[in-house]
Design an enzyme around this catalytic site. Sequence first.
Site, mmCIF file in Angstrom:
data_model
loop_
_atom_site.group_PDB
_atom_site.id
_atom_site.type_symbol
_atom_site.label_atom_id
_atom_site.label_comp_id
_atom_site.label_asym_id
_atom_site.label_seq_id
_atom_site.Cartn_x
_atom_site.Cartn_y
_atom_site.Cartn_z
ATOM 1 N N VAL A 140 -3.383 3.814 7.604
ATOM 2 C CA VAL A 140 -3.179 4.209 6.204
ATOM 3 C C VAL A 140 -4.233 3.524 5.334
ATOM 4 O O VAL A 140 -4.619 2.380 5.611
ATOM 5 C CB VAL A 140 -1.787 3.780 5.704
ATOM 6 C CG1 VAL A 140 -1.477 4.410 4.356
ATOM 7 C CG2 VAL A 140 -0.700 4.119 6.717
ATOM 8 N N ASP B 169 -13.819 -4.885 19.232
ATOM 9 C CA ASP B 169 -13.645 -3.496 18.804
ATOM 10 C C ASP B 169 -12.177 -3.112 18.664
ATOM 11 O O ASP B 169 -11.841 -2.141 18.001
ATOM 12 C CB ASP B 169 -14.269 -2.554 19.850
ATOM 13 C CG ASP B 169 -15.688 -2.133 19.460
ATOM 14 O OD1 ASP B 169 -16.067 -2.327 18.287
ATOM 15 O OD2 ASP B 169 -16.404 -1.612 20.333
ATOM 16 N N TYR C 82 3.212 -7.590 16.974
ATOM 17 C CA TYR C 82 3.534 -6.534 16.000
ATOM 18 C C TYR C 82 4.089 -5.306 16.719
ATOM 19 O O TYR C 82 5.084 -4.716 16.291
ATOM 20 C CB TYR C 82 2.241 -6.190 15.250
ATOM 21 C CG TYR C 82 2.304 -5.055 14.262
ATOM 22 C CD1 TYR C 82 2.776 -5.255 12.967
ATOM 23 C CD2 TYR C 82 1.837 -3.780 14.605
ATOM 24 C CE1 TYR C 82 2.793 -4.215 12.045
ATOM 25 C CE2 TYR C 82 1.853 -2.735 13.694
ATOM 26 C CZ TYR C 82 2.332 -2.958 12.413
ATOM 27 O OH TYR C 82 2.345 -1.916 11.505
ATOM 28 N N LEU D 110 0.830 -1.213 0.000
ATOM 29 C CA LEU D 110 0.000 0.000 0.000
ATOM 30 C C LEU D 110 0.866 1.267 0.000
ATOM 31 O O LEU D 110 0.690 2.163 -0.834
ATOM 32 C CB LEU D 110 -0.906 -0.049 1.244
ATOM 33 C CG LEU D 110 -1.581 1.230 1.698
ATOM 34 C CD1 LEU D 110 -2.602 1.704 0.680
ATOM 35 C CD2 LEU D 110 -2.262 1.001 3.057
ATOM 36 N N PRO E 38 3.035 6.492 11.195
ATOM 37 C CA PRO E 38 1.763 6.876 10.583
ATOM 38 C C PRO E 38 0.581 6.333 11.389
ATOM 39 O O PRO E 38 0.705 5.332 12.095
ATOM 40 C CB PRO E 38 1.787 6.201 9.208
ATOM 41 C CG PRO E 38 3.105 5.515 9.093
ATOM 42 C CD PRO E 38 3.673 5.400 10.464
HETATM 43 N N1 NAP Z 1 -1.403 -0.116 6.485
HETATM 44 C C1 NAP Z 1 -1.445 0.648 7.574
HETATM 45 O O1 NAP Z 1 -2.518 1.091 8.013
HETATM 46 C C2 NAP Z 1 -0.174 0.999 8.295
HETATM 47 C C3 NAP Z 1 -0.255 1.869 9.384
HETATM 48 C C4 NAP Z 1 0.907 2.234 10.047
HETATM 49 C C5 NAP Z 1 2.119 1.710 9.649
HETATM 50 N N2 NAP Z 1 2.163 0.833 8.606
HETATM 51 C C6 NAP Z 1 3.480 0.303 8.218
HETATM 52 O O2 NAP Z 1 3.747 0.731 6.892
HETATM 53 C C7 NAP Z 1 4.576 -0.224 6.244
HETATM 54 C C8 NAP Z 1 3.956 -0.605 4.913
HETATM 55 O O3 NAP Z 1 2.673 -1.146 5.169
HETATM 56 P P1 NAP Z 1 1.673 -1.524 3.990
HETATM 57 O O4 NAP Z 1 0.303 -1.340 4.523
HETATM 58 O O5 NAP Z 1 2.129 -0.853 2.738
HETATM 59 O O6 NAP Z 1 1.932 -3.106 3.891
HETATM 60 P P2 NAP Z 1 1.458 -4.111 2.767
HETATM 61 O O7 NAP Z 1 0.571 -3.462 1.776
HETATM 62 O O8 NAP Z 1 0.972 -5.332 3.479
HETATM 63 O O9 NAP Z 1 2.829 -4.457 2.039
HETATM 64 C C9 NAP Z 1 3.820 -5.157 2.705
HETATM 65 C C10 NAP Z 1 5.054 -5.146 1.868
HETATM 66 O O10 NAP Z 1 6.088 -5.827 2.597
HETATM 67 C C11 NAP Z 1 6.635 -6.834 1.774
HETATM 68 N N3 NAP Z 1 7.062 -7.958 2.600
HETATM 69 C C12 NAP Z 1 6.328 -8.615 3.532
HETATM 70 N N4 NAP Z 1 7.055 -9.631 4.058
HETATM 71 C C13 NAP Z 1 8.273 -9.592 3.431
HETATM 72 C C14 NAP Z 1 9.433 -10.384 3.511
HETATM 73 N N5 NAP Z 1 9.526 -11.428 4.355
HETATM 74 N N6 NAP Z 1 10.479 -10.077 2.716
HETATM 75 C C15 NAP Z 1 10.400 -9.042 1.852
HETATM 76 N N7 NAP Z 1 9.332 -8.244 1.732
HETATM 77 C C16 NAP Z 1 8.270 -8.529 2.509
HETATM 78 C C17 NAP Z 1 5.519 -7.221 0.829
HETATM 79 O O11 NAP Z 1 6.055 -7.846 -0.318
HETATM 80 P P3 NAP Z 1 5.142 -8.872 -1.211
HETATM 81 O O12 NAP Z 1 4.206 -7.997 -1.988
HETATM 82 O O13 NAP Z 1 6.110 -9.580 -2.068
HETATM 83 O O14 NAP Z 1 4.444 -9.761 -0.225
HETATM 84 C C18 NAP Z 1 4.903 -5.868 0.533
HETATM 85 O O15 NAP Z 1 5.648 -5.185 -0.444
HETATM 86 C C19 NAP Z 1 4.724 -1.398 7.204
HETATM 87 O O16 NAP Z 1 5.961 -1.311 7.869
HETATM 88 C C20 NAP Z 1 3.572 -1.205 8.181
HETATM 89 O O17 NAP Z 1 3.867 -1.746 9.441
HETATM 90 C C21 NAP Z 1 1.046 0.478 7.908
#
Ligand code: NAP
Length: 323
Positions: free
Chosen positions: A175, A279, A145, A20, A172
């Site tokens: 998101v 919740d 986590y 994302l 953040p």
């Molecule tokens: N989404 C939210 O609401 C939110 C809020 C706060 C913080 N964050 C943080 O923002 C960051 C990005 O989140 P996101 O929502 O964009 O996550 P996401 O859409 O689930 O994407 C996760 C990414 O990490 C890669 N990944 C997962 N396991 C891996 C591994 N073992 N080796 C290499 N790559 C790996 C995935 O690759 P593949 O596509 O190949 O699986 C994908 O590119 C994260 O650190 C998350 O904790 C997210």
Amino acid sequence: MTEAAGLVPKRILVTGGTGLVGKAIEKVVADGEGRPDEEWIFVSSRDADLTNAAETKALFEQHKPTHVIHLAAMVGGLFKNIRYNLDFWRRNIHINDNVLHSAYETGVQKVVSCLSTCIFPDKTTYPIDETMIHNGPPHSSNFGYSYAKRMIDIQNRGYFEQHGCRFTAVIPTNVFGPHDNFNIEDGHVLPGLIHKVYLAKQTGSALTVWGTGKPRRQFIYSLDLARLFLWVLREYDEVEPIILSVGEEDEVSIREAAEAIVEAMDFRGELLFDTTKADGQFKKTASNAKLRRYLPGFQFTPFRQAVKETCTWFSTNYANARK
Ligand SMILES: NC(=O)c1ccc[n+]([C@@H]2O[C@H](COP(=O)([O-])OP(=O)(O)OC[C@H]3O[C@@H](n4cnc5c(N)ncnc54)[C@H](OP(=O)(O)O)[C@@H]3O)[C@@H](O)[C@H]2O)c1
């Protein structure tokens, strides 16, 4: 050409580049925010499994980044976190240690990692700020986590004190945007609701929101977060993390978020709440005062407009969306 012009080129490696947030950064860079002295490399688990130290090191040796935006993580919504706390802890600890240590060993100048406001103490005063990360246990639903993410901050401090590294982190709030994980069971609340409304419209059934609808959240549009990431990478010089969030006044209840989706998708059916479902944390209101001190004029996309754009993206890309 850039070297001749006196600019030292940057090679920016984005881990988690297919997710994302990674996709949003890729779009913002492609849409004109990238600079001529920057080369952007977006990688996913297909390029290297970052839980594996040797693969991580090989990735860094292959690309020789000068800068890293570290997004890769095991990520999921409330219900996936409740089921897999141990996996969240182990995988994320390994990923983060491998990435930060490879960055150190290969002389990366700056790393920006990603924490989250859901890692803050459960019992706290509001609004939460950057100084409060380690002040008490996180909510029990996502302790794996949360503790893994908190350790990034510890490592950043360690790499700075022992080796002078400029490794920092952003925090953040929730998101959302195009390329999210729209899986209803395992994804976050907003994309899950978008998917549910999409299906309820198709089948002419009611929309059932899990939980009471009362918990409150600050949502940030992935494209706004992407623009802020570029600023942090280029301008923000602290090792201490910074919260990237809309203001406290922009916090919405899950009910209000569901209503925004209902409006965006023109859903005319009934809206129900399944109060037998958990919740999660009631609220985690974060202060963006630090961000506002640095960037008083930053404009966030209005919530309803961002929801509308995300719903349109999901409907248009339904066949290929992660779900
Ligand atoms: N989404 C939210 O609401 C939110 C809020 C706060 C913080 N964050 C943080 O923002 C960051 C990005 O989140 P996101 O929502 O964009 O996550 P996401 O859409 O689930 O994407 C996760 C990414 O990490 C890669 N990944 C997962 N396991 C891996 C591994 N073992 N080796 C290499 N790559 C790996 C995935 O690759 P593949 O596509 O190949 O699986 C994908 O590119 C994260 O650190 C998350 O904790 C997210």
